[in-house]
Design a protein around this motif. Structure first.
Motif: not given
Lengths: 274, 266
Positions: A255-262
């Motif tokens: 989840l964290l990785a997706f948020i940073i990517g976003f």
């Protein structure tokens, strides 16, 4: 310049607080997600996730985030552009448009649960009233996600609206008048005058709301439970059912990785700083 | 403007209808609403029975107390951490100040569910799990950035000379802060407290992860819906909503795009 150190001293408690309660736990989660209960390095936590619906939850999260952001952007732009004109009841529309902010997310979830419930649902009662066949909103996962998107957009559109109002009020009125004199129609004016001027407000709104959309939790948990799964509800399911806590660390890291990517993507598209 | 009016009507209905439904479920006997396949859209009968039934519930007092205590601690913490931070920031170089506010806003970006799991584990070890203070410490993360930002705004609007005058008159930095700055910034301080209070009052994610055994009101509502007592849940929802709705309308001035945007200067 001696006074300067005193000023840092004033800011220190807040910074320490943030380090202890945000940065350390975040590092802890990422670190633990790569270990097993004996403290040894392993990838098995991640390898296990697909069997519990990781792919599904990533796709669903993407659908909900995109749908909710688009709907909220439309509502926010709509309200803000209406409020640039003078009409009777303008103040009332403004107050109404921010009222959902005063409704707790949990309450919004319970409320929309009444609206979309297959039995005793108010939405179906309206559909029947206007002669349309009622829909079972919980019959398939896309409809279920749609109900979550609508509920979330209702609750959170005020944040978009407030930022769009700030954006609109930053545009010099002369620009519009000049464009109107040059013969630009409403659509042309929107794309050539409004949009470039409020772009940075849209980027801010997309970041703030986008991050919160990835974290959307209470609404799906109450309205649709664990199925279809989102990244947050999947993480919580691991946590609360204790298959193993380490799976929840791994899901949280995803989840964290997706948020940073976003955030990176939005900043890139939005033109970054300035 | 004709399309404008159509848009206004659609938006007004969209914003109002869910609130109307909440009202119906809370005040109309259930046989006309949720117990019916197609509920009535107009209140055919009104009753206070739903509300009274929910209030008589013994579990309510515990949840209400917990919510009140936690929200108040969050409000106080917002001032205890926010006032010094905002005061310091208002005097630091702009570059440094921007960096620190951005850092604070990054905090808001960290997913609550990611942070809450290790915090819950750590709180179990030090005995803060399920306690009001522990939950308040976690929920503070949600409000600290915006609190600091609102306070910073109200400190910046105070003329520098006011403080300089006090310092010239021999007041120390703390005396100057307490006797000159804080009274002038009173309005912003009250707004900050109330915003923090209501954010905690509504908060769910940290609450369910860090305080699941003695829950706050929002978690309690969730537990009710999972048990199927939806009438009680709606009465509780109304109770939860009223103070926040009042505060939202009262604090409109501070609910501004500029504050929400905060440190991010995209």
């Amino acid at each position: 310049m001696k006074g300067n150190y005193v000023n840092y001293f004033f800011v220190l408690p807040a910074i320490l607080y943030v380090i202890v309660l945000v940065f350390l736990p975040t590092v802890e989660v990422v670190y633990l997600s790569f270990t097993n209960p004996h403290g040894k390095f392993t990838l098995s936590n991640y390898e296990a996730l697909p069997y519990f619906g990781l792919t599904h939850s990533i796709i669903d999260t993407a659908i909900v985030v995109t749908g909710a952001l688009v709907l909220q952007l439309i509502i926010g732009l709509g309200v803000a552009s209406l409020l640039t004109r003078a009409f009777y009841g303008k103040k009332a529309l403004y107050v109404l448009s921010i009222i959902p902010l005063g409704i707790a997310t949990v309450v919004a979830a319970v409320d929309f649960h009444y609206i979309f419930s297959p039995v005793g649902g108010f939405a179906n009662s309206i559909l029947k009233g206007i002669g349309v066949t009622p829909i079972n909103w919980y019959s398939n996962q896309y409809l279920e996600m749609l109900t979550v998107i609508i509920a979330d957009s209702w609750r959170n559109s005020p944040i978009f609206t407030l930022l769009m109002i700030a954006g609109y009020s930053s545009i010099p009125r002369d620009l519009y008048n000049a464009a109107a004199i040059d013969g630009a129609g409403i659509v042309r004016r929107f794309f050539n005058v409004t949009l470039p001027n409020i772009k940075r407000y849209i980027v801010i709104a997309l970041i703030i709301r986008g991050v919160s959309e990835f974290n959307i939790f209470a609404l799906p948990l109450i309205m649709i439970g664990y199925n279809p799964p989102l990244l947050t509800t999947l993480t919580y399911e691991f946590y609360s059912t204790t298959v193993t806590l380490y799976y929840s660390y791994a899901a949280a890291t995803v989840l964290l990785a997706f948020i940073i990517g976003f955030i990176i993507i939005v900043l890139k598209i939005g033109g970054g700083r300035r | 403007m004709r399309w404008g009016y159509i848009a206004i009507i659609i938006l007004v209905m969209f914003f109002l209808y869910p609130i109307y439904v909440l009202f119906l479920v809370s005040f109309v006997p259930p046989q006309y609403t949720v117990d019916r396949l197609y509920p009535d859209q107009i209140p055919v009968a009104l009753t206070l029975h739903n509300i009274i039934h929910a209030i008589e519930n013994a579990e309510l007092t515990g949840a209400l107390d917990k919510s009140l205590i936690v929200a108040t601690i969050v409000g106080i913490l917002a001032l205890v951490l926010g006032i010094p931070a905002a005061y310091g920031l208002s005097k630091l170089e702009e570059k440094v100040a921007t960096l620190i506010t951005t850092l604070l806003f990054v905090v808001n970006m960290m997913p609550a569910i990611v942070i809450a799991i290790p915090i819950a584990a750590d709180f179990i070890k030090i005995g803060l799990f399920d306690s009001a203070l522990g939950l308040a410490l976690a929920q503070e993360l949600v409000v600290l950035p915006i609190s600091t930002f609102i306070l910073l705004g109200s400190f910046q609007s105070i003329p520098r000379d006011l403080e300089n005058q006090a310092r010239v008159d021999g007041a120390g930095i703390f005396r100057a802060l307490f006797d000159t700055i804080l009274p002038v910034a009173r309005e912003g301080i009250i707004a900050t407290f109330l915003l923090a209070w209501m954010t905690s009052w509504d908060e769910f994610t940290y609450a369910i992860l860090i305080s699941p055994i003695k829950p706050t009101l929002p978690v309690h509502i969730y537990l009710y819906t999972t048990r199927g007592s939806i009438i009680d849940a709606s009465a509780f929802s109304l109770l939860l909503t009223l103070p926040v709705l009042a505060l939202t309308l009262g604090l409109q001035k501070y609910l501004r795009g500029e504050y929400l945007g905060g440190g991010i200067k995209a």
